[in-house]
Write a protein that holds these residues in place. Structure first.
Motif, mmCIF file in Angstrom:
data_model
loop_
_atom_site.group_PDB
_atom_site.id
_atom_site.type_symbol
_atom_site.label_atom_id
_atom_site.label_comp_id
_atom_site.label_asym_id
_atom_site.label_seq_id
_atom_site.Cartn_x
_atom_site.Cartn_y
_atom_site.Cartn_z
ATOM 1 N N LYS A 159 0.709 -0.972 -0.084
ATOM 2 C CA LYS A 159 0.038 0.059 -0.176
ATOM 3 C C LYS A 159 0.884 1.188 -0.096
ATOM 4 C CE LYS A 159 -3.650 2.455 2.920
ATOM 5 N NZ LYS A 159 -3.775 2.521 3.968
ATOM 6 N N GLU A 160 1.959 1.146 0.731
ATOM 7 C CA GLU A 160 2.776 2.242 0.819
ATOM 8 C C GLU A 160 3.927 2.553 -0.146
ATOM 9 O OE1 GLU A 160 2.535 -0.119 3.272
ATOM 10 O OE2 GLU A 160 1.337 0.947 4.412
ATOM 11 N N LYS A 161 3.811 1.568 -1.283
ATOM 12 C CA LYS A 161 4.997 1.417 -2.237
ATOM 13 C C LYS A 161 6.211 1.665 -1.699
ATOM 14 C CE LYS A 161 1.746 1.305 -5.419
ATOM 15 N NZ LYS A 161 1.309 0.173 -6.006
ATOM 16 N N TRP A 162 6.584 0.719 -1.158
ATOM 17 C CA TRP A 162 8.105 0.769 -0.649
ATOM 18 C C TRP A 162 8.940 0.215 -1.508
ATOM 19 C CZ3 TRP A 162 9.203 2.947 3.949
ATOM 20 C CH2 TRP A 162 8.227 3.060 4.901
ATOM 21 N N PHE A 163 10.407 0.492 -1.812
ATOM 22 C CA PHE A 163 11.263 0.264 -2.598
ATOM 23 C C PHE A 163 11.577 -1.191 -2.144
ATOM 24 C CE2 PHE A 163 15.713 -0.465 -3.617
ATOM 25 C CZ PHE A 163 15.858 -0.427 -4.748
ATOM 26 N N VAL A 164 11.512 -2.279 -2.797
ATOM 27 C CA VAL A 164 12.004 -3.512 -2.501
ATOM 28 C C VAL A 164 12.969 -3.994 -3.415
ATOM 29 C CG1 VAL A 164 9.903 -4.017 -1.522
ATOM 30 C CG2 VAL A 164 10.077 -4.705 -3.826
ATOM 31 N N GLY A 165 13.427 -3.442 -4.780
ATOM 32 C CA GLY A 165 14.424 -3.840 -5.731
ATOM 33 C C GLY A 165 14.124 -3.191 -6.812
ATOM 34 N N SER A 166 15.259 -3.630 -7.765
ATOM 35 C CA SER A 166 15.134 -3.043 -9.171
ATOM 36 C C SER A 166 15.158 -4.218 -10.274
ATOM 37 C CB SER A 166 16.627 -2.171 -9.345
ATOM 38 O OG SER A 166 16.698 -1.219 -8.345
ATOM 39 N N LYS A 167 14.730 -3.497 -11.627
ATOM 40 C CA LYS A 167 14.602 -4.307 -12.815
ATOM 41 C C LYS A 167 15.206 -3.896 -13.722
ATOM 42 C CE LYS A 167 10.860 -4.929 -15.443
ATOM 43 N NZ LYS A 167 9.654 -5.724 -15.901
ATOM 44 N N TYR A 168 15.899 -4.388 -14.486
ATOM 45 C CA TYR A 168 17.109 -3.527 -15.480
ATOM 46 C C TYR A 168 16.653 -4.310 -16.874
ATOM 47 C CZ TYR A 168 21.063 -2.416 -18.471
ATOM 48 O OH TYR A 168 21.812 -2.203 -19.609
ATOM 49 N N PRO A 169 16.548 -3.637 -17.934
ATOM 50 C CA PRO A 169 16.372 -2.089 -17.907
ATOM 51 C C PRO A 169 15.119 -1.646 -17.818
ATOM 52 C CG PRO A 169 16.275 -3.243 -20.084
ATOM 53 C CD PRO A 169 16.638 -4.347 -19.161
ATOM 54 N N SER A 170 15.085 -0.531 -17.684
ATOM 55 C CA SER A 170 13.491 0.065 -17.724
ATOM 56 C C SER A 170 12.505 -0.306 -18.751
ATOM 57 C CB SER A 170 13.890 1.690 -17.353
ATOM 58 O OG SER A 170 12.429 2.216 -17.339
ATOM 59 N N THR A 171 11.441 -0.738 -18.146
ATOM 60 C CA THR A 171 10.287 -0.865 -19.090
ATOM 61 C C THR A 171 9.720 0.499 -19.662
ATOM 62 O OG1 THR A 171 8.829 -1.154 -17.643
ATOM 63 C CG2 THR A 171 9.869 -3.173 -18.449
ATOM 64 N N TYR A 172 10.248 1.326 -19.222
ATOM 65 C CA TYR A 172 9.601 2.729 -19.482
ATOM 66 C C TYR A 172 10.592 3.518 -20.471
ATOM 67 C CZ TYR A 172 6.050 1.367 -16.374
ATOM 68 O OH TYR A 172 5.087 0.720 -15.790
ATOM 69 N N SER A 173 11.553 2.878 -21.511
ATOM 70 C CA SER A 173 12.330 3.762 -21.887
ATOM 71 C C SER A 173 11.858 4.812 -22.920
ATOM 72 C CB SER A 173 13.388 2.615 -22.628
ATOM 73 O OG SER A 173 14.210 1.872 -21.907
ATOM 74 N N ASP A 174 10.793 4.412 -23.589
ATOM 75 C CA ASP A 174 10.197 5.180 -24.506
ATOM 76 C C ASP A 174 9.772 6.464 -23.959
ATOM 77 O OD1 ASP A 174 10.787 3.288 -26.430
ATOM 78 O OD2 ASP A 174 8.772 2.667 -26.796
ATOM 79 N N TYR A 175 8.977 6.267 -22.880
ATOM 80 C CA TYR A 175 8.808 7.654 -21.883
ATOM 81 C C TYR A 175 9.812 8.270 -21.531
ATOM 82 C CZ TYR A 175 6.234 10.201 -18.598
ATOM 83 O OH TYR A 175 5.551 11.219 -17.693
ATOM 84 N N ILE A 176 10.771 7.507 -20.894
ATOM 85 C CA ILE A 176 11.918 8.399 -20.541
ATOM 86 C C ILE A 176 12.549 9.194 -21.405
ATOM 87 C CG2 ILE A 176 14.215 8.102 -19.801
ATOM 88 C CD1 ILE A 176 13.279 5.471 -17.933
ATOM 89 N N ASN A 177 12.695 8.566 -22.644
ATOM 90 C CA ASN A 177 13.518 9.247 -23.876
ATOM 91 C C ASN A 177 12.730 10.481 -24.252
ATOM 92 O OD1 ASN A 177 15.491 7.427 -23.806
ATOM 93 N ND2 ASN A 177 14.929 6.274 -25.086
ATOM 94 N N SER A 178 11.406 10.292 -24.265
ATOM 95 C CA SER A 178 10.647 11.540 -24.848
ATOM 96 C C SER A 178 10.209 12.490 -23.925
ATOM 97 C CB SER A 178 9.331 10.868 -25.797
ATOM 98 O OG SER A 178 8.609 10.172 -24.587
ATOM 99 N N ASN A 179 10.204 12.227 -22.473
ATOM 100 C CA ASN A 179 9.734 12.995 -21.638
ATOM 101 C C ASN A 179 10.707 13.501 -20.451
ATOM 102 O OD1 ASN A 179 6.727 13.086 -21.971
ATOM 103 N ND2 ASN A 179 7.065 11.086 -22.090
ATOM 104 N N VAL A 180 11.787 12.867 -20.186
ATOM 105 C CA VAL A 180 12.758 12.930 -18.834
ATOM 106 C C VAL A 180 14.003 12.934 -19.376
ATOM 107 C CG1 VAL A 180 13.373 11.825 -16.866
ATOM 108 C CG2 VAL A 180 10.885 11.298 -17.344
ATOM 109 N N LEU A 181 14.442 12.582 -20.422
ATOM 110 C CA LEU A 181 15.817 12.615 -20.694
ATOM 111 C C LEU A 181 16.725 14.000 -20.867
ATOM 112 C CD1 LEU A 181 18.487 10.937 -21.377
ATOM 113 C CD2 LEU A 181 17.544 10.815 -23.735
ATOM 114 N N SER A 182 15.822 15.086 -21.639
ATOM 115 C CA SER A 182 16.351 16.182 -21.986
ATOM 116 C C SER A 182 16.271 16.902 -20.382
ATOM 117 C CB SER A 182 15.474 16.869 -22.762
ATOM 118 O OG SER A 182 14.195 17.170 -22.400
ATOM 119 N N GLN A 183 15.415 16.530 -19.508
ATOM 120 C CA GLN A 183 15.536 17.512 -18.229
ATOM 121 C C GLN A 183 16.598 16.758 -17.353
ATOM 122 O OE1 GLN A 183 11.384 16.312 -17.265
ATOM 123 N NE2 GLN A 183 10.670 18.383 -17.437
ATOM 124 N N GLY A 184 16.745 15.677 -17.539
ATOM 125 C CA GLY A 184 17.907 15.231 -16.882
ATOM 126 C C GLY A 184 19.391 15.612 -17.142
#
Length: 123
Positions: free
Chosen positions: A65-90
């Motif tokens: 319910k609290e959305k606690w961090f429990v680990g990671s998965k590589y690579p991101s399944t949101y690469s298209d979203y990242i490339n079009s919405n976040v990359l330039s800001q980073g």
């Protein structure tokens, strides 16, 4: 249900009594986000010429319910979203870090909701 807002003195007491690993270390208080669908993380390199390059991405696995961090998965399944919405800001953030004299790696975490994304941590 959102937690009740407490008085300043109550919050200061909480800050003063939370055990810390190192003397003088602090705590992090983050906003609560409803409808979280994902939390991608991006890793960048700012090189000595000021160029900011994306090194990798991964999805942070959030559970419960609290959305606690429990680990990671590589690579991101949101690469298209990242490339079009976040990359330039980073990359822009990396150029800003370079203007302050920073050279090296940094990570940038985002929270995605159905409507938008929020930057929640840079380290």
């Amino acid at each position: 249900m959102k937690p009740e807002i407490q008085k300043h003195s109550d919050i200061q007491y909480i800050f003063d009594t939370i055990p810390q690993r190192l003397k003088g270390s602090g705590i992090t208080v983050e906003n609560w986000f409803e409808d979280v669908i994902a939390s991608p993380s991006l890793q960048f390199l700012v090189n000595s010429s000021g160029e900011t390059k994306l090194l990798s991405t991964h999805d942070q696995i959030l559970e419960g319910k609290e959305k606690w961090f429990v680990g990671s998965k590589y690579p991101s399944t949101y690469s298209d979203y990242i490339n079009s919405n976040v990359l330039s800001q980073g990359e822009k953030l990396g150029r800003y870090f370079f203007s302050l004299g920073f050279i090296g790696e940094f990570g940038l975490d985002i929270i995605m909701t159905p409507d938008t994304h929020y930057f929640v941590e840079a380290n």
